[in-house]
Design a protein around this motif. Structure first.
Motif, PDB file in Angstrom:
ATOM      1  N   ASP A 140     -50.145 -35.106 -51.593  1.00  0.00           N
ATOM      2  CA  ASP A 140     -48.938 -34.389 -52.024  1.00  0.00           C
ATOM      3  C   ASP A 140     -47.675 -34.912 -51.339  1.00  0.00           C
ATOM      4  N   GLY A 141     -47.829 -35.951 -50.491  1.00  0.00           N
ATOM      5  CA  GLY A 141     -46.668 -36.553 -49.834  1.00  0.00           C
ATOM      6  C   GLY A 141     -46.316 -35.871 -48.522  1.00  0.00           C
ATOM      7  N   CYS A 142     -46.894 -34.700 -48.252  1.00  0.00           N
ATOM      8  CA  CYS A 142     -46.595 -33.978 -47.018  1.00  0.00           C
ATOM      9  C   CYS A 142     -47.427 -34.548 -45.865  1.00  0.00           C
ATOM     10  N   VAL A 143     -46.884 -34.373 -44.665  1.00  0.00           N
ATOM     11  CA  VAL A 143     -47.603 -34.810 -43.466  1.00  0.00           C
ATOM     12  C   VAL A 143     -48.218 -33.575 -42.815  1.00  0.00           C
ATOM     13  N   TYR A 144     -49.492 -33.670 -42.451  1.00  0.00           N
ATOM     14  CA  TYR A 144     -50.202 -32.529 -41.871  1.00  0.00           C
ATOM     15  C   TYR A 144     -50.725 -32.853 -40.480  1.00  0.00           C
ATOM     16  N   PHE A 145     -50.906 -31.801 -39.699  1.00  0.00           N
ATOM     17  CA  PHE A 145     -51.564 -31.926 -38.396  1.00  0.00           C
ATOM     18  C   PHE A 145     -53.050 -31.684 -38.626  1.00  0.00           C
ATOM     19  N   SER A 146     -53.866 -32.592 -38.097  1.00  0.00           N
ATOM     20  CA  SER A 146     -55.301 -32.502 -38.305  1.00  0.00           C
ATOM     21  C   SER A 146     -55.904 -31.688 -37.155  1.00  0.00           C
ATOM     22  N   ILE A 147     -56.241 -30.435 -37.428  1.00  0.00           N
ATOM     23  CA  ILE A 147     -56.649 -29.572 -36.308  1.00  0.00           C
ATOM     24  C   ILE A 147     -57.976 -30.003 -35.682  1.00  0.00           C
ATOM     25  N   ASP A 148     -58.811 -30.718 -36.429  1.00  0.00           N
ATOM     26  CA  ASP A 148     -60.078 -31.119 -35.781  1.00  0.00           C
ATOM     27  C   ASP A 148     -59.874 -32.291 -34.810  1.00  0.00           C
ATOM     28  N   ARG A 149     -58.655 -32.823 -34.741  1.00  0.00           N
ATOM     29  CA  ARG A 149     -58.372 -33.861 -33.732  1.00  0.00           C
ATOM     30  C   ARG A 149     -57.839 -33.231 -32.447  1.00  0.00           C
TER      31      ARG A 149
END
Ligand code: AMP
Ligand code: ZN
Length: 474
Positions: A140-149
């Motif tokens: 979707d073009g958005c940047v997300y924080f990967s909580i499992d990292r």
């Protein structure tokens, strides 16, 4: 004297030890400037002011940063509905917010960074998160924080790892605990955002809400600081996400003490627009209550207990403050020859001890209130018995002044002025006070409006040198 606080992170009372001796660096989530703040919001800011004043009372130098959220889902939505540019729309509520802080005698923070002035800092932080492998751009073009990292995700709100749905994404700024997911750091430009967007390495868009606080707090307070505060509703997801972003970026602990205040309720219900029990500070001023009366109500219940706001409570605050004014006025006339110095000293020592022991113990305001009543009662009794000489009376006033470094609403210096307008309806006095504040803020339209209001009620307000006023019956 040691000061201790209940740390939400450990769920325990802890002795406060700052990173740097006698210095406190503290971050406070500030208002989202899309509306007049309501008194629930002001409960949070009043609690933070109590915290700040307590630290100062015990000799700490406080550096406080309070952000202004002037870009997020809500500010964009409402500025568009109002047909205004985001900056013009939020400017109005920023100004109102600062006026309200003054009315409540909330000490100003050292820095009030606005989110829209810190987009480059947020982009830089997101770039760091990419480098650390904790951020990704989705389809979707958005940047997300990967909580499992970030294995410690959930440590503040105490969320079980099993319930975490990594790889599931959520774009909204606000969501519930059962919707735990990868959250947005940068939102790709969207129809609904209108002309609110900035360029970034991931294309045009705007920051998520949480990244604002991580980027701005670290810019002004460093990568680790002492205290972070907010209302309990901010603990999840906002503060949890702030921790994840900040600690994933730096690799070490970000904040040592987390303090959260409980909600303000109205007549037993949560304050909400739909229930019609929603009050802004201005609503209460218009009903004739003064900033100091409202302040005493807001700080008068321990910050971790729900505060049930009622008009009865406001009336009680009015009565308490009237008693303080009356005592101050009586003390000015105290002139017993050969007062009982030992008795006054005992009273002062005991009241001060009760006050300090209370407030140093997780801001126990009940202790501070008890000390105030002990002093009111004791000093009045000594006056009744003609045992207080002028020197003793001055010491009592000095202790009230000392208490007021924390209460911030006893305002000993204007007691006589308030009493001289006794018999005048309290709302008229409150309007006159509000008019003074408006004049100070150079808001002459408002001060004229209030003068007319006072006139309609049958009074004339006159200014006297030194910024004070006098009320006369017409
Ligand atoms: P907001 O403008 O919604 O981001 O909220 C500003 C601050 O007010 C945050 O610290 C919230 O947690 C706090 N807050 C919001 N509603 C209440 C309430 N009813 N009682 C106490 N604090 C509140
Ligand atoms: Zn925040």
């Amino acid at each position: 004297m040691e000061v201790s606080f209940f740390n939400t992170l450990s769920r325990r009372n802890e002795v406060f030890r700052p990173i740097e001796a006698q210095q406190v660096k503290m971050y406070t989530c500030g208002p989202t400037v899309y509306n007049f703040a309501h008194i629930g919001n002001f409960r949070a800011y009043a609690f933070e002011d109590l915290l700040r004043r307590t630290l100062e009372y015990f000799g700490y130098k406080v550096t406080q940063v309070m952000n202004l959220t002037d870009v997020d889902d809500k500010t964009i939505r409402d500025s568009r509905a109002a047909g205004m540019a985001l900056r013009d729309f939020t400017a109005r509520y920023k100004q109102a917010f600062f006026e309200d802080l003054k009315t409540l005698n909330i000490e100003p923070a050292e820095v009030y960074p606005a989110a829209t002035d810190h987009i480059p800092e947020m982009i830089a932080l997101i770039e760091t998160l990419f480098r650390k492998g904790c951020a990704y751009q989705a389809e979707d073009g958005c940047v997300y924080f990967s909580i499992d990292r970030f294995p410690e995700y959930g440590k503040l709100a105490r969320i079980d790892r099993e319930n975490q749905r990594s790889g599931v994404r959520i774009k909204n700024d606000e969501y519930a605990k059962d919707a735990v997911a990868d959250f947005a750091l940068w939102k790709a430009r969207d129809e609904a955002d209108g002309d609110v967007w900035w360029d970034s390495p991931w294309g045009p868009g705007r920051p998520g809400w949480h990244i604002e606080c991580s980027a701005m707090s670290m810019k002004y307070l460093g990568e680790s600081f002492d205290i972070h505060t907010g209302g309990i509703d901010n603990m999840f997801p906002h503060h949890e996400d702030e921790i994840a972003q900040s600690e994933a970026a730096t690799g070490h602990q970000w904040v040592n003490y987390w303090l959260h205040c409980a909600h303000l309720m109205v007549d037993g219900d949560k304050m909400s627009k739909s229930l019609g029990n929603f009050y802004t500070l201005r609503d209460l001023l218009a009903r004739g209550y003064s900033g100091r009366e409202i302040r005493l109500v807001l700080i008068g219940t321990h910050y971790r207990k729900k505060l049930n706001f009622t008009f009865e409570g406001l009336e009680q605050a009015r009565e308490t403050l009237r008693r303080v004014d009356e005592l101050v006025s009586r003390l000015e006339g105290a002139m017993a020859a050969g007062g009982d110095t030992a008795a006054v000293e005992m009273l002062l020592r005991s009241a001060q001890e009760t006050f300090e022991n209370g407030i140093a113990d997780d801001l126990n305001i009940s202790g501070a209130n008890a000390a105030l009543f002990e002093l009111l009662k004791g000093a009045n009794r000594m006056l009744d018995e003609n045992n207080l000489d002028a020197a003793g009376a001055r010491q009592v006033v000095a202790l009230l002044r000392r208490f007021d470094r924390i209460f911030g609403c006893l305002d000993v210096d204007h007691a006589a002025e308030r009493l001289s307008s006794a018999g005048i309806p309290p709302e008229v006095t409150a309007w006159a006070e509000a008019r003074q504040a408006a004049r100070k803020a150079k808001n002459f339209a408002e001060s004229d409006r209030l003068r007319d209001e006072i006139k309609k009620a049958g009074y004339l307000v006159e200014d006297v040198p030194g910024g004070a006023f006098r009320l006369k019956k017409l």
